[in-house]
Motif scaffolding. Structure first.
Motif, PDB file in Angstrom:
ATOM      1  N   TYR A   1       0.793  -1.222   0.000  1.00 23.05           N
ATOM      2  CA  TYR A   1       0.000   0.000   0.000  1.00 23.05           C
ATOM      3  C   TYR A   1       0.829   1.278   0.000  1.00 23.05           C
ATOM      4  O   TYR A   1       0.276   2.369   0.052  1.00 23.05           O
ATOM      5  CB  TYR A   1      -0.943  -0.001   1.203  1.00 23.05           C
ATOM      6  N   VAL A   2       2.127   1.147  -0.055  1.00 29.15           N
ATOM      7  CA  VAL A   2       3.003   2.313  -0.048  1.00 29.15           C
ATOM      8  C   VAL A   2       3.703   2.414  -1.394  1.00 29.15           C
ATOM      9  O   VAL A   2       4.417   1.507  -1.812  1.00 29.15           O
ATOM     10  CB  VAL A   2       4.054   2.220   1.090  1.00 29.15           C
ATOM     11  N   LEU A   3       3.473   3.521  -2.084  1.00 23.63           N
ATOM     12  CA  LEU A   3       4.121   3.765  -3.376  1.00 23.63           C
ATOM     13  C   LEU A   3       5.084   4.934  -3.209  1.00 23.63           C
ATOM     14  O   LEU A   3       4.665   6.031  -2.841  1.00 23.63           O
ATOM     15  CB  LEU A   3       3.086   4.116  -4.450  1.00 23.63           C
ATOM     16  N   THR A   4       6.339   4.703  -3.495  1.00 22.58           N
ATOM     17  CA  THR A   4       7.312   5.783  -3.426  1.00 22.58           C
ATOM     18  C   THR A   4       7.248   6.593  -4.720  1.00 22.58           C
ATOM     19  O   THR A   4       6.689   6.143  -5.732  1.00 22.58           O
ATOM     20  CB  THR A   4       8.740   5.235  -3.238  1.00 22.58           C
ATOM     21  N   LYS A   5       7.846   7.762  -4.683  1.00 27.08           N
ATOM     22  CA  LYS A   5       7.941   8.577  -5.903  1.00 27.08           C
ATOM     23  C   LYS A   5       8.617   7.780  -7.011  1.00 27.08           C
ATOM     24  O   LYS A   5       8.187   7.815  -8.168  1.00 27.08           O
ATOM     25  CB  LYS A   5       8.694   9.875  -5.622  1.00 27.08           C
ATOM     26  N   SER A   6       9.637   7.039  -6.674  1.00 22.66           N
ATOM     27  CA  SER A   6      10.336   6.211  -7.650  1.00 22.66           C
ATOM     28  C   SER A   6       9.403   5.152  -8.242  1.00 22.66           C
ATOM     29  O   SER A   6       9.408   4.915  -9.449  1.00 22.66           O
ATOM     30  CB  SER A   6      11.555   5.544  -7.001  1.00 22.66           C
ATOM     31  N   ASP A   7       8.586   4.504  -7.393  1.00 25.50           N
ATOM     32  CA  ASP A   7       7.612   3.519  -7.883  1.00 25.50           C
ATOM     33  C   ASP A   7       6.686   4.169  -8.913  1.00 25.50           C
ATOM     34  O   ASP A   7       6.431   3.609  -9.982  1.00 25.50           O
ATOM     35  CB  ASP A   7       6.740   2.979  -6.742  1.00 25.50           C
ATOM     36  N   ILE A   8       6.189   5.338  -8.569  1.00 23.02           N
ATOM     37  CA  ILE A   8       5.234   6.030  -9.444  1.00 23.02           C
ATOM     38  C   ILE A   8       5.923   6.482 -10.728  1.00 23.02           C
ATOM     39  O   ILE A   8       5.396   6.283 -11.825  1.00 23.02           O
ATOM     40  CB  ILE A   8       4.586   7.217  -8.698  1.00 23.02           C
ATOM     41  N   ASP A   9       7.107   7.073 -10.602  1.00 21.25           N
ATOM     42  CA  ASP A   9       7.843   7.547 -11.782  1.00 21.25           C
ATOM     43  C   ASP A   9       8.185   6.406 -12.735  1.00 21.25           C
ATOM     44  O   ASP A   9       8.288   6.618 -13.942  1.00 21.25           O
ATOM     45  CB  ASP A   9       9.129   8.260 -11.369  1.00 21.25           C
ATOM     46  N   ASN A  10       8.369   5.201 -12.201  1.00 25.34           N
ATOM     47  CA  ASN A  10       8.733   4.054 -13.037  1.00 25.34           C
ATOM     48  C   ASN A  10       7.540   3.221 -13.485  1.00 25.34           C
ATOM     49  O   ASN A  10       7.720   2.141 -14.055  1.00 25.34           O
ATOM     50  CB  ASN A  10       9.742   3.168 -12.294  1.00 25.34           C
ATOM     51  N   THR A  11       6.338   3.714 -13.250  1.00 24.17           N
ATOM     52  CA  THR A  11       5.132   3.039 -13.720  1.00 24.17           C
ATOM     53  C   THR A  11       4.727   3.652 -15.054  1.00 24.17           C
ATOM     54  O   THR A  11       4.569   4.866 -15.159  1.00 24.17           O
ATOM     55  CB  THR A  11       3.979   3.195 -12.708  1.00 24.17           C
ATOM     56  N   ALA A  12       4.567   2.815 -16.049  1.00 28.65           N
ATOM     57  CA  ALA A  12       4.175   3.304 -17.375  1.00 28.65           C
ATOM     58  C   ALA A  12       2.752   3.867 -17.338  1.00 28.65           C
ATOM     59  O   ALA A  12       1.861   3.312 -16.686  1.00 28.65           O
ATOM     60  CB  ALA A  12       4.252   2.165 -18.390  1.00 28.65           C
ATOM     61  N   GLU A  13       2.573   4.980 -18.019  1.00 31.91           N
ATOM     62  CA  GLU A  13       1.244   5.563 -18.144  1.00 31.91           C
ATOM     63  C   GLU A  13       0.390   4.684 -19.058  1.00 31.91           C
ATOM     64  O   GLU A  13       0.895   4.028 -19.962  1.00 31.91           O
ATOM     65  CB  GLU A  13       1.320   6.951 -18.776  1.00 31.91           C
ATOM     66  N   THR A  14      -0.900   4.725 -18.820  1.00 32.11           N
ATOM     67  CA  THR A  14      -1.866   4.092 -19.710  1.00 32.11           C
ATOM     68  C   THR A  14      -2.569   5.194 -20.480  1.00 32.11           C
ATOM     69  O   THR A  14      -3.061   6.154 -19.876  1.00 32.11           O
ATOM     70  CB  THR A  14      -2.899   3.276 -18.906  1.00 32.11           C
ATOM     71  N   LYS A  15      -2.607   5.076 -21.790  1.00 31.09           N
ATOM     72  CA  LYS A  15      -3.275   6.070 -22.626  1.00 31.09           C
ATOM     73  C   LYS A  15      -4.761   5.715 -22.714  1.00 31.09           C
ATOM     74  O   LYS A  15      -5.118   4.607 -23.111  1.00 31.09           O
ATOM     75  CB  LYS A  15      -2.655   6.089 -24.021  1.00 31.09           C
ATOM     76  N   HIS A  16      -5.606   6.671 -22.304  1.00 29.04           N
ATOM     77  CA  HIS A  16      -7.057   6.490 -22.356  1.00 29.04           C
ATOM     78  C   HIS A  16      -7.640   7.481 -23.359  1.00 29.04           C
ATOM     79  O   HIS A  16      -7.496   8.692 -23.180  1.00 29.04           O
ATOM     80  CB  HIS A  16      -7.696   6.758 -20.992  1.00 29.04           C
ATOM     81  N   VAL A  17      -8.281   6.964 -24.386  1.00 31.44           N
ATOM     82  CA  VAL A  17      -9.039   7.804 -25.316  1.00 31.44           C
ATOM     83  C   VAL A  17     -10.502   7.607 -24.941  1.00 31.44           C
ATOM     84  O   VAL A  17     -10.991   6.476 -24.878  1.00 31.44           O
ATOM     85  CB  VAL A  17      -8.785   7.409 -26.787  1.00 31.44           C
ATOM     86  N   HIS A  18     -11.199   8.702 -24.672  1.00 32.49           N
ATOM     87  CA  HIS A  18     -12.587   8.611 -24.219  1.00 32.49           C
ATOM     88  C   HIS A  18     -13.446   7.911 -25.267  1.00 32.49           C
ATOM     89  O   HIS A  18     -13.308   8.167 -26.463  1.00 32.49           O
ATOM     90  CB  HIS A  18     -13.140  10.008 -23.930  1.00 32.49           C
ATOM     91  N   GLN A  19     -14.325   7.049 -24.808  1.00 29.86           N
ATOM     92  CA  GLN A  19     -15.141   6.241 -25.712  1.00 29.86           C
ATOM     93  C   GLN A  19     -16.087   7.059 -26.584  1.00 29.86           C
ATOM     94  O   GLN A  19     -16.518   6.578 -27.627  1.00 29.86           O
ATOM     95  CB  GLN A  19     -15.929   5.177 -24.928  1.00 29.86           C
ATOM     96  N   PHE A  20     -16.390   8.303 -26.196  1.00 28.90           N
ATOM     97  CA  PHE A  20     -17.301   9.127 -26.988  1.00 28.90           C
ATOM     98  C   PHE A  20     -16.641  10.400 -27.519  1.00 28.90           C
ATOM     99  O   PHE A  20     -17.324  11.275 -28.047  1.00 28.90           O
ATOM    100  CB  PHE A  20     -18.535   9.521 -26.163  1.00 28.90           C
TER     101      PHE A  20
END
Length: 163
Positions: free
Chosen positions: A14-33
């Motif tokens: 349950y603990v995410l460090t800045k490094s954990d977050i910075d090294n997580t790939a973004e997910t691209k979301h295009v709105h369905q509408f």
């Protein structure tokens, strides 16, 4: 509560460090509408295993929108701007948001949407409740979307009948 629903005792999950977050790939979301509504997201709540509340780190590139103008019937939402500028259309009002600004979108509230009209990326935290059943209304395209236990379906209002 089933075994899968019980929180883990290993608190490191349950603990995410800045490094954990910075090294997580973004997910691209295009709105369905709305093909112009493109968000690049790291879902902090999903990574940490939260199921009743969503919290997402969102980046919106210059010129992109965030969503189709909408409001929820059951879900409260909010945003907190971390960097950049966003134009918020909220009901009949327009707001310019910059780092440190907060906006709340209560269930059954006014329709809202944002756009990055600047020449730089904008980032914000987006959070909200995750009810098992929610209805999202899109007043400008006359559409309702139903989310029932994770499954989404929509209907154009012209095809909606009373029972």
């Amino acid at each position: 509560m089933t075994t899968e629903q019980k929180p883990r005792k290993d608190t490191q999950t349950y603990v995410l460090t800045k490094s954990d977050i910075d090294n997580t790939a973004e997910t691209k979301h295009v709105h369905q509408f709305n093909e112009h509504a493109i968000r690049h997201t790291v879902s902090l709540s999903d990574i940490a295993g939260l199921t009743k509340f969503g919290l997402h780190l969102v980046r919106v590139e210059a010129g992109d929108e965030t969503t189709t103008h909408h409001y929820h019937e059951e879900s409260d939402e909010f945003i907190y701007v971390l960097s950049g500028e966003l134009s918020l259309r909220y009901g009949d009002e327009q707001y310019q948001l910059t780092a440190g600004d907060f906006a709340a979108f209560p269930a059954h509230g006014a329709a809202h949407s944002m756009r990055n009209d600047s020449d730089a990326d904008a980032t914000y935290l987006m959070g909200g409740s995750r009810p098992d059943i929610d209805i999202t209304l899109y007043p400008e395209i006359d559409r309702k979307m139903y989310k029932i236990h994770g499954k989404k379906e929509y209907v154009d209002l012209e095809n909606l009948g009373e029972v």
